[in-house]
Design a protein around this motif. Structure first.
Motif, short mmCIF file in Angstrom:
data_model
loop_
_atom_site.label_atom_id
_atom_site.label_comp_id
_atom_site.label_asym_id
_atom_site.label_seq_id
_atom_site.Cartn_x
_atom_site.Cartn_y
_atom_site.Cartn_z
N GLN A 1 5.30 6.27 -1.14
CA GLN A 1 6.08 5.48 -0.17
C GLN A 1 5.27 4.31 0.36
O GLN A 1 4.07 4.40 0.59
CB GLN A 1 6.51 6.39 0.99
N HIS A 2 5.95 3.18 0.54
CA HIS A 2 5.32 1.96 1.05
C HIS A 2 5.00 2.17 2.53
O HIS A 2 5.91 2.30 3.36
CB HIS A 2 6.27 0.78 0.87
N ILE B 1 0.87 -1.18 0.00
CA ILE B 1 0.00 0.00 0.00
C ILE B 1 0.90 1.23 0.00
O ILE B 1 1.81 1.34 0.84
CB ILE B 1 -0.92 0.02 1.23
N ALA B 2 0.67 2.15 -0.92
CA ALA B 2 1.51 3.35 -1.07
C ALA B 2 0.74 4.59 -0.64
O ALA B 2 -0.49 4.66 -0.77
CB ALA B 2 1.97 3.51 -2.52
N ALA B 3 1.47 5.58 -0.13
CA ALA B 3 0.86 6.86 0.22
C ALA B 3 0.40 7.56 -1.06
O ALA B 3 1.15 7.69 -2.02
CB ALA B 3 1.85 7.73 0.97
N ALA B 4 -0.85 8.02 -1.07
CA ALA B 4 -1.40 8.67 -2.27
C ALA B 4 -0.83 10.05 -2.47
O ALA B 4 -0.92 10.61 -3.58
CB ALA B 4 -2.92 8.75 -2.17
N ILE C 1 -3.03 9.75 7.08
CA ILE C 1 -1.98 10.69 6.68
C ILE C 1 -2.59 12.06 6.48
O ILE C 1 -3.58 12.22 5.74
CB ILE C 1 -1.27 10.24 5.38
N ASP C 2 -1.99 13.07 7.14
CA ASP C 2 -2.41 14.46 7.00
C ASP C 2 -1.57 15.10 5.89
O ASP C 2 -0.36 15.18 5.98
CB ASP C 2 -2.20 15.19 8.32
N HIS C 3 -2.24 15.61 4.85
CA HIS C 3 -1.55 16.22 3.71
C HIS C 3 -1.59 17.75 3.77
O HIS C 3 -1.15 18.41 2.82
CB HIS C 3 -2.18 15.74 2.40
N GLY C 4 -2.09 18.33 4.85
CA GLY C 4 -2.19 19.77 4.96
C GLY C 4 -3.47 20.28 4.33
O GLY C 4 -4.10 19.60 3.51
N GLY C 5 -3.89 21.47 4.73
CA GLY C 5 -5.12 22.03 4.19
C GLY C 5 -6.34 21.24 4.62
O GLY C 5 -7.32 21.17 3.87
N ASP C 6 -6.29 20.62 5.81
CA ASP C 6 -7.40 19.82 6.36
C ASP C 6 -7.75 18.62 5.48
O ASP C 6 -8.89 18.16 5.47
CB ASP C 6 -8.65 20.70 6.54
#
Length: 312
Positions: free
Chosen positions: A268-269, A217-220, A240-245
């Motif tokens: 990333q795995h 499974i990879a981070a989108a 995972i928090d990508h910012g911008g809520d």
């Protein structure tokens, strides 16, 4: 010193005695006479020569001065012409930069106030040479000042374009547009459906990627892991928090490869597909949430699938 004077007019010879004082006085008088005569001769000679030759010397001086002045003017004109040519080249280069900036803005989708309704190639110029004249020093100075102001304006425009492009790149970097599992997903799974355990109508807040246990499974998108834990319904789950809520969730994993607080890169795995939690079989349950509200992941995943040639 004794001097004996003999003459027919004198009955007897006379003797004169000269001391060293007489000799010094006589020598000084002789020297003074020579200097006085030399000065008078020099004065008369120079005056006579000046009266005869002064007009010629003045004419010669005027000719030499005129030639030097003309040479200086020609040198200054040559330099002004060379600077004018260089100025024209710089203006053409600036126009090419304008055109490049506008095309870059159009390609990137960034809207700039100065780039609206502008031709694609404003640096293309030409035409016959009619009534051409050289620039004066003042005209060249004004042209340089205008070019300086234009360069400042272009610098501001390009700086704005750079800032917009950076913002756009950061925004796109936060979007979950990378497939978390290399495969297809059930696009119709998001929304209301019959729950597989109870048969009741229930809201499914993500999409499912059927896959074998252990599939990576990879981070989108890049971001910070805010949860990597076991949940009674999601099983082993990573948030995972990508910012911008904006948050992505990866559920039902068999193994986790990250911990809370870790920064992860796009692709990333982070975990392996599993069948933990409330699940009927091995798959990845993938969610996208903005300010806590579930969003349809299909619009993000479709962009990722189109860029990688996947179909669902």
């Amino acid at each position: 010193m004794h001097i004996i004077l003999v003459s027919n007019r004198m009955a007897t010879a006379k003797t004169l005695t000269l001391t060293w004082r007489h000799v010094v006085f006589g020598g000084g008088l002789l020297a003074a006479s020579v200097i006085a005569l030399s000065s008078i001769f020099s004065y008369l000679t120079v005056r006579h020569a000046a009266e005869l030759r002064l007009p010629f010397l003045q004419d010669a001086f005027r000719v030499v001065s005129a030639e030097e002045t003309q040479k200086s003017r020609d040198y200054v004109r040559e330099n002004l012409n060379a600077m004018a040519v260089k100025l024209g080249q710089m203006q053409a280069q600036m126009l090419r930069l304008d055109s490049l900036g506008e095309r870059l803005a159009n390609v990137s989708g960034v809207k700039l106030q100065d780039a609206r309704n502008a031709p694609a190639d404003r640096d293309a110029r030409g035409g016959p040479l009619v009534e051409a004249s050289n620039l004066s020093a003042n005209e060249l100075q004004q042209a340089l000042e205008n070019l300086s102001r234009q360069l400042e304006a272009r610098t501001d425009t390009l700086t704005l374009l750079e800032a917009r492009l950076f913002e756009e790149r950061v925004r796109k970097a936060r979007l979950p547009t990378t497939l978390p599992v290399d495969g297809t997903w059930n696009a119709s799974a998001y929304g209301w459906r019959l729950d597989p355990f109870t048969g009741q109508r229930a809201l499914h807040e993500g999409v499912d990627f059927p896959a074998e246990v252990g599939t990576p499974i990879a981070a989108a998108a890049a971001g910070v892991v805010i949860a990597a834990e076991r949940h009674p319904e999601y099983g082993l789950v990573v948030d995972i928090d990508h910012g911008g809520d904006l948050i992505t969730r990866y559920a039902h994993a068999s193994k986790l490869h990250v911990q809370a607080g870790a920064f992860v890169k796009r692709g990333q795995h982070i975990a392996d597909v599993g069948n933990t939690g409330r699940s009927t079989g091995p798959h990845l349950h993938f969610e996208v949430r903005i300010k806590g509200a579930a969003q349809n992941p299909n619009r993000f995943l479709q962009m990722a699938a189109d860029s990688h040639g996947h179909r669902h």
